[in-house]
Scaffold this motif. Structure first.
Motif, mmCIF file in Angstrom:
data_model
loop_
_atom_site.group_PDB
_atom_site.id
_atom_site.type_symbol
_atom_site.label_atom_id
_atom_site.label_comp_id
_atom_site.label_asym_id
_atom_site.label_seq_id
_atom_site.Cartn_x
_atom_site.Cartn_y
_atom_site.Cartn_z
ATOM 1 N N CYS A 170 -32.886 39.925 -14.605
ATOM 2 C CA CYS A 170 -32.356 39.477 -13.808
ATOM 3 C C CYS A 170 -33.293 37.599 -14.075
ATOM 4 O O CYS A 170 -34.130 37.843 -14.259
ATOM 5 C CB CYS A 170 -32.537 39.471 -12.416
ATOM 6 S SG CYS A 170 -30.977 40.392 -11.861
ATOM 7 N N LYS A 223 -35.703 29.783 -4.978
ATOM 8 C CA LYS A 223 -35.017 30.546 -6.280
ATOM 9 C C LYS A 223 -35.793 32.508 -6.814
ATOM 10 O O LYS A 223 -34.695 32.844 -6.774
ATOM 11 C CB LYS A 223 -34.706 29.807 -7.428
ATOM 12 C CG LYS A 223 -35.085 28.570 -7.515
ATOM 13 C CD LYS A 223 -35.233 27.378 -8.596
ATOM 14 C CE LYS A 223 -34.788 27.834 -9.778
ATOM 15 N NZ LYS A 223 -34.470 26.349 -10.961
ATOM 16 N N LEU A 252 -29.666 30.178 -6.488
ATOM 17 C CA LEU A 252 -30.627 30.257 -7.554
ATOM 18 C C LEU A 252 -30.758 28.934 -8.080
ATOM 19 O O LEU A 252 -31.273 28.822 -9.621
ATOM 20 C CB LEU A 252 -29.377 31.551 -8.746
ATOM 21 C CG LEU A 252 -29.680 32.725 -8.244
ATOM 22 C CD1 LEU A 252 -28.191 33.812 -9.537
ATOM 23 C CD2 LEU A 252 -31.178 33.749 -8.431
ATOM 24 N N ASN A 253 -29.621 27.521 -7.959
ATOM 25 C CA ASN A 253 -29.944 26.670 -8.078
ATOM 26 C C ASN A 253 -30.938 25.602 -7.513
ATOM 27 O O ASN A 253 -30.681 24.320 -7.348
ATOM 28 C CB ASN A 253 -28.655 25.842 -8.324
ATOM 29 C CG ASN A 253 -27.325 26.423 -9.304
ATOM 30 O OD1 ASN A 253 -28.653 26.668 -10.423
ATOM 31 N ND2 ASN A 253 -26.424 27.040 -9.043
ATOM 32 N N TYR A 288 -41.390 35.389 -11.122
ATOM 33 C CA TYR A 288 -40.831 34.188 -11.152
ATOM 34 C C TYR A 288 -42.290 33.919 -10.649
ATOM 35 O O TYR A 288 -42.356 32.709 -9.945
ATOM 36 C CB TYR A 288 -39.668 34.595 -9.943
ATOM 37 C CG TYR A 288 -40.334 34.796 -8.788
ATOM 38 C CD1 TYR A 288 -40.809 33.774 -7.984
ATOM 39 C CD2 TYR A 288 -39.686 36.336 -8.997
ATOM 40 C CE1 TYR A 288 -40.776 34.631 -6.182
ATOM 41 C CE2 TYR A 288 -40.964 36.540 -7.031
ATOM 42 C CZ TYR A 288 -40.941 35.657 -6.058
ATOM 43 O OH TYR A 288 -41.101 36.109 -5.306
ATOM 44 N N THR A 315 -27.683 37.721 -16.525
ATOM 45 C CA THR A 315 -28.260 35.859 -16.572
ATOM 46 C C THR A 315 -27.460 35.008 -15.702
ATOM 47 O O THR A 315 -26.073 35.251 -15.713
ATOM 48 C CB THR A 315 -28.752 35.726 -17.786
ATOM 49 O OG1 THR A 315 -29.239 34.072 -18.082
ATOM 50 C CG2 THR A 315 -27.791 35.803 -18.689
ATOM 51 N N THR A 316 -28.060 33.867 -15.215
ATOM 52 C CA THR A 316 -26.882 32.767 -14.709
ATOM 53 C C THR A 316 -26.643 31.772 -15.319
ATOM 54 O O THR A 316 -25.585 31.252 -15.268
ATOM 55 C CB THR A 316 -27.838 32.228 -13.431
ATOM 56 O OG1 THR A 316 -29.075 31.649 -14.099
ATOM 57 C CG2 THR A 316 -28.155 33.030 -12.562
ATOM 58 N N ASN A 375 -32.874 33.859 -14.656
ATOM 59 C CA ASN A 375 -32.334 31.915 -14.188
ATOM 60 C C ASN A 375 -32.057 31.122 -15.437
ATOM 61 O O ASN A 375 -33.127 30.045 -15.244
ATOM 62 C CB ASN A 375 -32.515 31.903 -13.028
ATOM 63 C CG ASN A 375 -31.541 30.997 -12.074
ATOM 64 O OD1 ASN A 375 -31.364 30.967 -12.310
ATOM 65 N ND2 ASN A 375 -32.684 30.072 -10.825
ATOM 66 N N LEU A 409 -33.697 35.496 -6.747
ATOM 67 C CA LEU A 409 -33.691 36.393 -8.032
ATOM 68 C C LEU A 409 -33.765 37.744 -8.023
ATOM 69 O O LEU A 409 -33.131 38.740 -8.410
ATOM 70 C CB LEU A 409 -33.983 35.750 -9.161
ATOM 71 C CG LEU A 409 -34.015 36.164 -10.522
ATOM 72 C CD1 LEU A 409 -32.668 35.391 -11.161
ATOM 73 C CD2 LEU A 409 -34.706 35.591 -11.526
ATOM 74 N N ARG A 447 -23.400 34.366 -16.909
ATOM 75 C CA ARG A 447 -22.649 33.995 -15.839
ATOM 76 C C ARG A 447 -20.998 34.139 -15.520
ATOM 77 O O ARG A 447 -20.253 33.876 -14.082
ATOM 78 C CB ARG A 447 -22.695 31.592 -16.132
ATOM 79 C CG ARG A 447 -22.072 31.224 -14.790
ATOM 80 C CD ARG A 447 -22.701 29.732 -15.056
ATOM 81 N NE ARG A 447 -21.654 29.664 -16.608
ATOM 82 C CZ ARG A 447 -22.547 28.892 -17.309
ATOM 83 N NH1 ARG A 447 -23.805 28.460 -17.521
ATOM 84 N NH2 ARG A 447 -21.914 28.232 -19.040
#
Length: 881
Positions: free
Chosen positions: A765, A713, A705-706, A740, A795-796, A767, A717, A823
Motif C-alpha cells: 500500500c 497516515k 490517509l490525508n 512508513y 495506491t491512493t 500513499n 496505511l 484512487r
C-alpha cells in the motif's frame, strides 16, 4: 509486575525492563549467581581457530581445559531442568586440510561423569547452524587448491543436567509443507510402511504446524520468517516430505551490513562486533527451552543479540561481556527506534496448559473459601442454646462418582441401558445390579447381605449417572429421564467421539478442570499424585472431600479414555485444548449452518455489511471468492431466512409488491458482537494492531490517509492493507516491512488464500500521487524472497501508463499475476465494498483475454463497454418489475 533478574554486586553497564548487561570477565560474575537460578544459558564463546581474532580466542589444544572452568559454573547455576546451548565453530589443523576435533573433545569432556573428571552434562541434542554467507575458508584448500568445500556449518551443542530438560517443540513449529497440507485435506492409508514405520491415523490430525528440524532458519532468508524453516537446497526434498518431525539445522546469515545495529555503530564511530550471533539461533533456542519470565544468561554476550531476543520474547536476561566497545554498541539494540528483531509471540507463546486454564469456564468450584484462608474460623454466639456455631462458608462438593468406573461398562453401553429402562429407576438399578454387579459379593456366606450389597452398588452407580448429568430426576425420586447429553452420546457412531463429548462436559460443566489443576499443582511440586494427596490438594481449593474418596479416581479414568492423561497422572494439555475447542475457528463454531449459509455469512463479515445491502452483491462475492454458486431459488428459503431466524442477519424485501427478486441484508448486533469481534480479535492477535483500530470503517481509514500527522497516515496505511486482505477474504501472514516509519509512505504485507488459484499474495500500500514502473519491478524482484504468486499494489494516487503496460506484459510472459488498485478503485470501494470483486474480476478477465485469447486492448475495451450496458439494462429491468 515483572520481577527483575538476579542483582549482582557490580553495577550494570545498562539495564532494561527485563534484563541487565554487565562489563567484565564473566567468570567472577557467574560466581555471584545463586545455585540453580538460571533456566537457559545460550552463548557463543570464542572459538579455537587457527587464526587469532580480535575478540580473543584460545588455541585448540588449550581450549577444552579453558572452557571447563566456565562449564563448572554453568552446571552450578542451571536449574535441574535448565539447558546449556553452545554455538561452537569447527577449526582446521594448521598447515593441513584436515579438521580439528576440539569441539567434539569438548562435548565429550562436558558429558563425562564428574567422578571421571568431567562436568556431568547430558547431550540433549546436537543442532547445526548453517551460515550461507560464510566465506570460503581456509582459502588455500577451498579456493586455491580446490581440495575442500566451504566450511559453512557450526555445531550447536544442547546440553542439560536432566534427561528431560524443560522444552516444548510446539513453540517452534514451522508451517506445514504442501505435501502435509494435502495429506491433512485428502487423508491417507494408515498402515505399515516399507521402512517398518507404522504410520497411524494420528498423522492426519492438524496440530497447527510441523515440528521443526534442527536446521534453524533466518527470518531474513529467502524462505521467509518462520521459526525452524528449512533452507538447505539439497535437503529440500527431505524437509518438504518431513510430515511432522522437526530437524536440527539452523540456517542464518550474520553478515548484514546495513541493519540498525550497524548503522548506529557507524554513526558513533564504534566498531561493531565482527562475529555477531544470528537472531534466528537464540530465537529458536529461547522459544524451545524457556517460557515467558524465565531467566536467560549469555556469558559471552558480544553484541547481545541473545538479550535483545530474550527481551522481545518476555524472558528475563543477563549478559556478560569483557570488551566495553562491544557492550557499548550493544545498547543500540535496545533503543526505542530499534526494530524488535523478532515478533513477540504473545498468546501464541502461551503453552496449551495456560490457554486451557484461561479458557475454562470460571465458576465457584474453582474459588476457595475466603474464610478457609484465615487462621481462625469466625464464631458466632447462639443466644438461645448457648452453643458456638461455625460461620465457615459452605464447602464445595466434588462430583460424586462411585461404582461408575469405565472398567465395568462402556459409556454408550450404560447410557443405552438408561434409555431402555426409562423412566423407571427401580428397573434401571435392578438391571445394573444384574448385569454389572451380580458376582460382586459371591464370596459372602450371607445371601441376604450379599444381595443388599449388590443393591447398594447399583444405587451408587445410578447416583453417579445423575451426578455426571447423564440422567436427571423427573416427578419423584423413582423416576428419571436421559438428559440431552446422554442422547447426544448415544447418537455418536464413533465411541471415541462420544468419550470426547463426555470429557468436554466433565471439564466444562463439572469439576474436571479443578481435578486437573490439583494434579498439575502436585506434579509441579515434584510430588507423586495419589488418591490422598489429590484429595488434600482439592481440600486446599475449598472442596469437602474425604482423603479416601474414590471420586477423583473415577473422573480421572473417564478423562484418560478421552486422551487427557498420557500416563496415569501426566496431563496432555494439548488434548485438553482440543477437547475444549480453544483454537476452533470462529466461523466453525456455527456448526448448525450449511456450507452455503456459512459462506454467505462469512462474506458479510469480511465485507463488514452493517448497512442494508442487496443480497445479490453478497452472492456475487461468494461466487467469485469462494467459488460457490448460490442459485436464486435457494437464496431466500435456504440461506437468508435461516440466518435471519438464528438472529445473525436482518433481512427485508428490496421492493414492495410482486416481482421483487432480491432482499436487503445486514449483520445483526449479535453477529457484530460475537462474530465480527472474533474476527477482529484474531487479526489483532496476529498483526499486533488493536481491536479498536481494526474496528474502524474503510471510509475512516481512507480519510486518514490525508492526515497531516505522519504517524496517523502510517497507521491508516497499515489498516488499509488489512482491509484489502479482509475484502478479498485472504489470511494475514506477516508484515514484510514497516517503511512508513522511515517516511517512505508505504506498507508491505504478505497474505495467503486456499481458495484463489494463486495462494500466496504480496500486498503493498502506497500513499503517493504517482506510482511508476520501478515500484512494480521492485515488487516482482521481492517475490524471489517472499515466494508470492500474486502482487497487489494499492495506491491512493495513480499508476503511470508505463506501470500498467509493465504489469500486463509481466502477466503475459510469466507466472505472476499483478493487481493494481488506484484512487478511483478505492473511491468505488468506499461507495460499495462489494465493488472490490467487480474490480478484481474485471482485471482477471482482461488478463485472460490478452493471454489466452490474444485479444487487443481495444477489443477488450469494447467487450467491457458492452458488458456495462448489459448490466445497466438488468438493473433497469429489476426496477421495472
Amino acid at each position: 509486575m515483572i520481577q527483575k533478574p538476579v542483582e549482582l554486586s557490580h553495577k550494570p553497564y545498562y539495564e532494561t525492563q527485563m534484563g541487565a548487561a554487565y562489563l567484565g570477565n564473566s567468570l567472577p560474575l557467574l560466581k555471584q549467581l545463586p545455585n540453580e537460578s538460571v533456566d537457559l544459558i545460550c552463548t557463543s564463546p570464542p572459538f579455537a581457530l587457527v587464526r587469532k581474532k580480535e575478540y580473543g580466542n584460545v588455541d585448540a589444544h588449550e581450549y577444552v581445559e579453558w572452557f571447563k572452568v566456565f562449564a563448572r559454573e554453568f552446571y552450578r547455576i542451571l536449574k535441574p531442568q535448565g539447558s546449556l546451548v553452545i554455538d561452537i565453530g569447527g577449526s582446521w589443523v594448521k598447515g593441513y586440510p584436515v579438521r580439528s576435533l576440539y569441539h567434539f573433545e569438548l562435548v565429550i569432556e562436558l558429558c563425562k561423569p564428574q567422578r571421571e573428571g568431567g562436568i556431568g552434562f547430558l547431550l540433549a541434542q546436537d543442532l547445526y547452524w548453517y551460515n550461507p554467507a560464510k566465506l570460503p575458508t581456509p582459502a588455500e584448500w577451498v579456493t586455491v587448491r580446490r581440495e575442500r568445500v566451504k566450511d559453512a556449518v557450526n555445531t550447536v551443542w544442547w546440553l542439560s543436567k536432566d534427561p528431560h530438560p524443560k522444552s516444548n517443540n510446539k513453540r517452534v513449529l514451522r508451517p506445514y509443507s504442501e505435501a502435509m497440507k494435502n495429506l491433512l485435506k485428502n487423508g491417507y492409508d494408515a498402515k505399515m510402511r516399507p521402512s517398518g514405520h507404522d504410520i497411524s491415523t494420528k498423522f492426519q490430525k492438524d496440530r497447527g504446524g510441523a515440528i521443526p528440524p534442527n536446521i534453524i532458519a533466518d527470518p531474513a532468508s529467502e524462505l521467509g520468517s518462520f521459526i525452524g524453516n528449512a533452507v538447505l537446497g539439497s535437503f529440500n526434498w527431505v524437509l518438504e516430505n518431513d510430515l511432522a518431525q522437526p530437524v536440527n539445522v539452523i540456517s542464518a546469515s550474520n553478515t548484514a551490513s546495513n541493519d540498525y545495529y550497524q548503522r548506529r555503530c557507524k554513526e558513533f564511530g564504534i566498531k561493531p562486533h565482527p562475529a555477531r550471533f544470528p537472531q534466528a539461533l537464540p530465537e529458536f533456542v529461547i522459544n524451545l527451552c524457556t517460557e515467558p519470565g524465565d531467566l536467560v544468561v549469555d556469558p559471552f554476550a558480544g553484541s547481545n543479540m541473545t538479550g535483545r531476543v530474550a527481551e522481545t520474547l518476555q524472558r528475563q536476561w543477563l549478559a556478560f561481556e569483557i570488551d566495553e566497545n562491544y557492550l557499548q554498541a550493544s545498547k543500540f539494540r535496545f533503543e526505542p527506534e530499534a526494530p524488535l528483531i523478532v515478533t513477540p509471540l504473545m498468546d501464541l507463546e502461551k503453552p496449551a496448559k495456560q490457554k486451557a486454564l484461561e479458557s475454562a469456564p470460571v465458576s465457584t468450584v474453582d474459588q476457595p473459601s475466603k474464610q478457609k484462608t484465615e487462621q481462625n474460623v469466625m464464631q458466632q454466639l447462639n443466644l438461645f442454646n448457648q452453643e458456638l456455631t461455625s460461620m465457615e462458608e459452605h464447602k464445595l462438593r466434588f462430583t460424586y462418582g462411585h461404582q461408575f468406573e469405565p472398567e465395568k461398562f462402556s459409556l454408550s453401553e450404560i447410557v443405552q441401558l438408561c434409555q431402555d429402562c426409562e423412566p423407571d429407576r427401580r428397573q434401571l438399578q435392578s438391571q445394573i445390579a444384574e448385569r454389572f454387579f451380580s458376582t460382586h459379593s459371591s464370596q459372602n456366606s450371607n445371601p441376604t447381605r450379599a444381595e443388599e450389597n449388590i443393591r447398594k452398588l447399583a444405587m451408587n452407580c445410578f447416583l453417579s449417572l445423575r451426578a455426571y448429568q447423564l440422567v436427571e430426576k423427573t416427578n419423584n425420586d423413582w423416576s428419571y429421564q436421559v438428559t440431552d447429553l446422554g442422547k447426544q452420546i448415544l447418537q455418536q457412531s464413533d465411541p471415541q467421539e462420544a468419550l470426547t463429548i463426555f470429557a468436554r462436559h466433565i471439564l466444562t460443566n463439572l469439576t474436571g478442570m479443578s481435578l486437573l489443576k490439583a494434579i498439575e499443582a502436585i506434579n509441579a511440586r515434584g510430588d507423586k499424585p495419589q488418591l490422598e494427596t489429590i484429595a488434600y490438594e482439592l481440600q486446599e481449593m475449598g472442596y469437602a472431600l474425604s482423603p479416601n474418596a474414590i471420586y477423583t479416581s473415577t473422573m480421572r479414568k473417564w478423562l484418560e479414555l478421552a486422551g487427557v492423561f498420557e500416563r496415569e497422572y501426566e496431563i496432555n494439555w494439548d488434548v485438553v485444548s482440543e477437547i475444549l475447542e480453544i483454537d476452533k475457528d470462529y466461523i466453525d463454531e456455527l456448526y448448525t449452518l450449511t456450507p452455503e449459509q456459512k459462506y454467505f455469512l462469512l462474506a458479510m463479515i469480511h465485507l463488514g455489511i452493517e448497512d442494508w445491502t442487496l443480497s445479490d452483491k453478497v452472492v456475487k462475492y461468494v461466487t467469485s471468492v469462494y467459488k460457490v454458486r448460490l442459485t436464486s431459488k435457494m437464496r431466500v428459503q435456504e440461506i437468508i431466512t435461516p440466518l435471519t431466524n438464528v438472529g445473525l442477519i436482518d433481512s427485508k424485501k428490496s421492493t414492495d409488491g410482486r416481482g421483487a427478486k432480491s432482499h436487503y441484508v445486514k449483520l445483526t448486533e449479535k453477529a457484530k458482537g460475537e462474530l465480527v469481534s472474533s474476527l477482529l480479535a484474531s487479526i489483532a492477535e496476529i498483526t499486533k494492531l488493536s481491536e479498536t483500530e481494526l474496528n474502524r470503517t474503510f471510509e475512516e481509514v481512507v480519510a486518514d490517509l490525508n492526515h497531516p500527522d505522519k504517524h496517523v497516515k502510517g497507521k491508516a496505511l497499515e489498516l488499509l492493507a488489512i482491509w484489502m486482505i479482509r475484502l478479498t477474504s485472504l489470511r494475514f501472514t506477516q508484515w514484510r516491512t514497516r517503511s512508513y516509519e522511515t517516511g517512505q509512505g508505504e506498507v508491505d504485507v504478505l497474505a495467503a488464500s486456499d481458495r484463489f488459484v494463486y495462494h500466496r499474495w504480496q500486498i503493498q500500500c502506497k500513499n503517493t500521487k504517482k506510482v511508476d514502473v520501478e515500484v512494480l519491478a521492485k515488487e516482482i524482484g521481492m517475490t524471489f524472497v517472499t515466494g508470492a504468486d500474486v502482487v497487489m499494489i494499492v495506491t491512493t494516487g495513480e499508476f503511470s501508463r508505463d506501470a500498467f503496460q509493465y504489469a500486463y506484459r509481466m502477466m503475459e510472459v510469466s507466472r505472476y499475476y499483478m493487481v493494481l488498485i488506484q484512487r478511483e478503485d478505492i473511491e468505488a470501494i468506499k461507495e460499495d465494498r462489494t465493488n472490490i470483486i467487480q474490480i478484481l474480476d474485471k482485471r482477471a478477465r482482461r488478463v485472460f483475454a490478452k493471454k489466452e485469447l490474444g485479444l487487443t486492448q481495444e477489443e477488450i475495451d469494447d467487450i467491457d463497454a458492452e458488458e456495462a450496458s448489459l448490466a445497466f439494462e438488468d438493473d433497469v429491468d429489476t426496477v421495472v418489475e
